[in-house]
Design an enzyme around this catalytic site. Sequence first.
Site, PDB file in Angstrom:
ATOM      1  N   ALA A   1       0.843  -1.190   0.000  1.00  0.00           N
ATOM      2  CA  ALA A   1       0.000   0.000   0.000  1.00  0.00           C
ATOM      3  C   ALA A   1       0.883   1.246   0.000  1.00  0.00           C
ATOM      4  CB  ALA A   1      -0.909  -0.003   1.223  1.00  0.00           C
TER       5      ALA A   1
ATOM      6  N   GLY B   1      -0.076  -5.249   0.584  1.00  0.00           N
ATOM      7  CA  GLY B   1      -1.295  -5.221  -0.211  1.00  0.00           C
ATOM      8  C   GLY B   1      -1.096  -5.735  -1.621  1.00  0.00           C
TER       9      GLY B   1
ATOM     10  N   GLU C   1      -1.487  -9.383  -1.290  1.00  0.00           N
ATOM     11  CA  GLU C   1      -2.908  -9.641  -1.045  1.00  0.00           C
ATOM     12  C   GLU C   1      -3.700  -9.549  -2.347  1.00  0.00           C
ATOM     13  OE1 GLU C   1      -4.193  -8.324   3.268  1.00  0.00           O
ATOM     14  OE2 GLU C   1      -2.999  -6.740   2.351  1.00  0.00           O
TER      15      GLU C   1
ATOM     16  N   GLU D   1       3.370  -6.220   7.065  1.00  0.00           N
ATOM     17  CA  GLU D   1       2.580  -5.259   7.830  1.00  0.00           C
ATOM     18  C   GLU D   1       2.983  -5.150   9.301  1.00  0.00           C
ATOM     19  OE1 GLU D   1      -0.019  -6.228   4.271  1.00  0.00           O
ATOM     20  OE2 GLU D   1       1.415  -7.278   5.549  1.00  0.00           O
TER      21      GLU D   1
END
Length: 260
Positions: free
Chosen positions: A66, A112, A115, A135
């Site tokens: 992210a 992300g 993911e 994370e």
Amino acid sequence: MQFENILIQNKGRIRYIIINRESKLNALNQFTLAELHDAFAAAFEDESVGGIIITGAGKKAFAAGADIAEFEKIDIDGGRQMARNAQHNVFNFIVNSTKPVIAAINGFALGGGLELAMACHLRTAAFNAKLGLLEVTLGLIPGYGGTQRLTQLVGRGKALELIMTADMITAGQALEIGLVNSIAEPDELMPETEALLERILTRAPLAIAAAIKCVNATGDSGQNGFETEIEAFAACFGTEDFGEGVAAFIQKRKPQFKGK
């Protein structure tokens, strides 16, 4: 449809969706996630598109997580809404597609970005790719389905190890644990991914969609996966593609499926 952070390319029945933030290692900010939703929605609705390959621009990254700069002023409610919106509009949206989606991991797939790859139905990776959920190094956990999908793919123990250590793994290690389906030399990644999707696209589209639905049911506590399979299996008998498949088998020819 024009995008700022997404490139769209078509090759026959394959739609390429390319995250185009190379200078940011294709990090997924909120604007890019919104564009991804629109790009996938357009691909899913376009009858000329049989399947989708998503990758990152350049040779360094698929998507390196992210955009952390956006996190600085987010509170608890904001974090909850961010995760929920992303899950609904992008990650679950991909998972529940009736068209096959393959992530071609051409470099870093972190946070992300990994993911996003795990939300796709299949994953291919370049030999030099690195994958990880980092994370916890930020005081966070994966929030876009990473804890759930990684566990489904590699098992509880390995998922906890990767999440709690925040270790990056190689493409070869990812193949060993079942996180990716295949690995290739960087220059061969796209041709081999296309070849994989082309093989899938020779099969009956409605049967492919039904298979995706049934496999997804294994991770849904609100569904009985066996009943979902039984109903989907039965529905296949009412399709024109089933008739074509049987006729082609008997006549010893290749079937010509129409998705009907």
